[in-house]
Design an enzyme around this catalytic site. Structure first.
Site, PDB file in Angstrom:
ATOM      1  N   LYS A   1      -6.880 -11.537  -8.626  1.00 47.39           N
ATOM      2  CA  LYS A   1      -8.081 -11.607  -7.793  1.00 47.39           C
ATOM      3  C   LYS A   1      -9.104 -10.557  -8.246  1.00 47.39           C
ATOM      4  O   LYS A   1      -8.717  -9.455  -8.637  1.00 47.39           O
ATOM      5  CB  LYS A   1      -7.637 -11.316  -6.353  1.00 47.39           C
ATOM      6  CG  LYS A   1      -8.644 -11.675  -5.300  1.00 47.39           C
ATOM      7  CD  LYS A   1      -8.035 -11.468  -3.917  1.00 47.39           C
ATOM      8  CE  LYS A   1      -9.104 -10.960  -2.959  1.00 47.39           C
ATOM      9  NZ  LYS A   1      -8.608 -10.682  -1.622  1.00 47.39           N
TER      10      LYS A   1
ATOM     11  N   LYS B   1     -12.686  -4.678  -6.324  1.00 49.69           N
ATOM     12  CA  LYS B   1     -13.593  -3.570  -6.620  1.00 49.69           C
ATOM     13  C   LYS B   1     -12.826  -2.318  -7.021  1.00 49.69           C
ATOM     14  O   LYS B   1     -13.404  -1.364  -7.525  1.00 49.69           O
ATOM     15  CB  LYS B   1     -14.532  -3.300  -5.446  1.00 49.69           C
ATOM     16  CG  LYS B   1     -13.893  -3.043  -4.116  1.00 49.69           C
ATOM     17  CD  LYS B   1     -14.941  -3.097  -2.994  1.00 49.69           C
ATOM     18  CE  LYS B   1     -14.290  -3.368  -1.649  1.00 49.69           C
ATOM     19  NZ  LYS B   1     -15.219  -3.875  -0.656  1.00 49.69           N
TER      20      LYS B   1
ATOM     21  N   LYS C   1       0.820  -1.212   0.000  1.00 50.46           N
ATOM     22  CA  LYS C   1       0.000   0.000   0.000  1.00 50.46           C
ATOM     23  C   LYS C   1       0.851   1.259   0.000  1.00 50.46           C
ATOM     24  O   LYS C   1       0.453   2.268  -0.569  1.00 50.46           O
ATOM     25  CB  LYS C   1      -0.978   0.008   1.180  1.00 50.46           C
ATOM     26  CG  LYS C   1      -2.140  -0.952   0.980  1.00 50.46           C
ATOM     27  CD  LYS C   1      -3.331  -0.577   1.837  1.00 50.46           C
ATOM     28  CE  LYS C   1      -4.503  -1.513   1.580  1.00 50.46           C
ATOM     29  NZ  LYS C   1      -5.600  -1.357   2.553  1.00 50.46           N
TER      30      LYS C   1
END
Ligand code: TRP
Length: 336
Positions: free
Chosen positions: A198, A201, A116
Site C-alpha cells: 500500500k 507516507k 505496531k
C-alpha cells in the site's frame, strides 16, 4: 448536523504528515463526495497520533496543516462537522468509560496493536493498546450510522460495534450501532516503488509515494520512475500490479474507464503512459495545493474554522456523553 433524516458519517485521519495520493483517492476525496448525501463529521485525530512518539513542534504544525488540507481538498466546514479531536474533551472522557467496557483479551487480538508493538518495540505504551476504545468514542459520540474506513481499520470498527452493543445490552439503547461504509469507487493506491504494498507516507523511499502537496514536476518525475513490469502493453491484468495501480490512479483523476485508457495508450508503451498519469495527477492536485497555500496564509480563518468546528462537536457529543454518564451512574456534573 441539523437535517435529521440524513444518515450520519464519521471518519478520522491522523495528522502524521502530508496526505498521500493514497489517502486522497482512498479516503478524503470520498469524504468530499459524501457531504452531499450525508451529515458528515471529519476529525483530525491528533490524540491517536500520540500513541507514537512525536516531535512536539512538528506535530503541532502537522495537525494544523492536516486540518487545512481537509479544507483544501474540499471538505466544507459549514456543511460538515470538521474539527481537531483534542479540542473536544468528550472524546477522551468517553474513551475512558468505554475502556471499562472493553476486555483486555479483545484489545490483545487487534492486529494493528500487534503490528505496531512489533514496529515500535521500545514504546509499547498503553495508549497504543487502548487506541480502539478512543476510536470507538470518536464514532459513538456522534450517533454515527456509517464509517468509511479502509480494510486496515475494519477490525477496530467491528470492536466499536461490539462495545456499543454490549453497552446497549446493559443500559438500553444509548448508542447507534455503526456500520462500515464501503465506497462505490474505493480505489486502493499502491506504492510506486513496490506495487504489491500500500502507498504509505511513512515509506522510507520518497519515490514510493506522492504527497498531495508535491510540485507538478516532482509528481511527473515520481510517476516516470514508477516500478512496472517488463512487457509493454497498457492493459489491466492480473499480475501487472504496477500498471494496474497506474491505471487505477489515472482512471480516478480523469474519470476514464479502463477500456478507454487501454485504447488511449494502445501501442504507445509505458513511458508515454507514465508521463500522462503524472501530468493528470499534477493537474488534478494543482487546485488542492493552491487552496492549501491560501489557507496556511490565513491563520485567522483557519483558527475560526477549527474553533467553530470544535464548539459544534462539543455541543453535539456532550449530549451522548451525558447520557452515558447518567446510565453508568456517575453523579451529574453541575459545574458551570
Ligand atoms: N484509526 C484510524 C486510522 O488510523 C483513524 C481514526 C480514528 C478513525 N478515529 C476514527 C477512523 C474514527 C474512522 C472513525 O486510519
Amino acid at each position: 448536523m441539523s437535517e435529521q433524516t440524513k444518515k450520519i458519517i464519521f471518519s478520522g485521519i491522523q495528522p502524521t504528515g502530508v496526505f498521500t495520493l493514497g489517502n486522497y483517492i482512498g479516503a478524503v476525496r470520498n469524504w468530499v463526495t459524501l457531504q452531499e448525501e450525508y451529515n458528515c463529521a471529519y476529525s483530525i485525530v491528533d490524540m491517536h497520533a500520540l500513541t507514537v512518539r512525536q516531535d512536539p513542534q512538528k506535530f503541532r504544525q502537522q495537525s494544523l496543516e492536516s486540518f487545512a488540507l481537509l479544507l483544501a481538498c474540499g471538505i466544507n466546514p459549514d456543511k460538515s462537522l470538521t474539527f481537531i479531536q483534542s479540542h473536544v474533551r468528550t472524546h477522551a472522557e468517553l474513551s475512558w468509560i468505554l475502556s471499562c467496557y472493553t476486555q483486555f483479551g479483545e484489545l490483545s487480538r487487534m492486529t494493528q496493536f500487534k503490528d505496531k508493538s512489533a514496529k515500535h518495540a521500545d514504546n509499547v505504551n498503553v495508549g497504543l493498546f487502548t487506541y480502539p476504545a478512543l476510536m470507538a468514542a470518536d464514532i459513538l459520540l456522534y450517533k454515527t450510522d456509517l464509517v468509511p474506513v479502509g480494510a486496515d481499520q475494519k477490525q477496530h470498527l467491528e470492536l466499536s460495534r461490539d462495545i456499543a452493543t454490549r453497552f446497549n445490552n446493559l443500559y438500553g439503547n444509548v448508542f447507534t450501532i455503526p456500520e462500515p461504509y464501503i465506497p462505490k469507487i474505493g480505489a486502493k493506491v499502491m506504492s510506486l516503488a513496490d506495487p504489491t504494498k500500500k502507498m504509505s507516507k511513512s515509506d522510507d523511499n520518497v519515490n514510493a509515494f506522492i504527497s498531495i502537496l508535491d510540485k507538478p514536476e516532482v509528481i511527473v518525475k515520481k510517476f516516470k520512475r514508477a516500478v512496472t513490469d517488463s512487457d509493454m502493453e497498457v492493459v489491466y491484468r492480473e499480475g501487472k500490479d504496477g500498471i494496474n495501480n497506474l491505471m487505477t490512479i489515472y482512471s480516478t483523476v480523469t474519470g476514464k474507464s479502463f477500456d478507454e485508457i487501454e485504447n488511449e495508450f494502445s501501442g504507445k508503451g509505458y513511458g508515454v503512459f507514465k508521463t500522462a498519469v503524472g501530468e493528470a495527477v499534477a493537474d488534478h492536485l494543482g487546485p488542492v495545493r493552491e487552496n492549501f497555500e491560501r489557507l496556511m496564509n490565513d491563520k485567522a480563518y483557519l483558527q475560526e474554522c477549527y474553533t467553530k468546528g470544535a464548539q459544534k462537536a462539543l455541543q453535539f457529543s456532550t449530549r451522548t456523553l451525558d447520557k452515558v454518564k447518567h446510565k453508568v451512574g456517575l453523579v451529574k456534573n453541575e459545574v458551570k
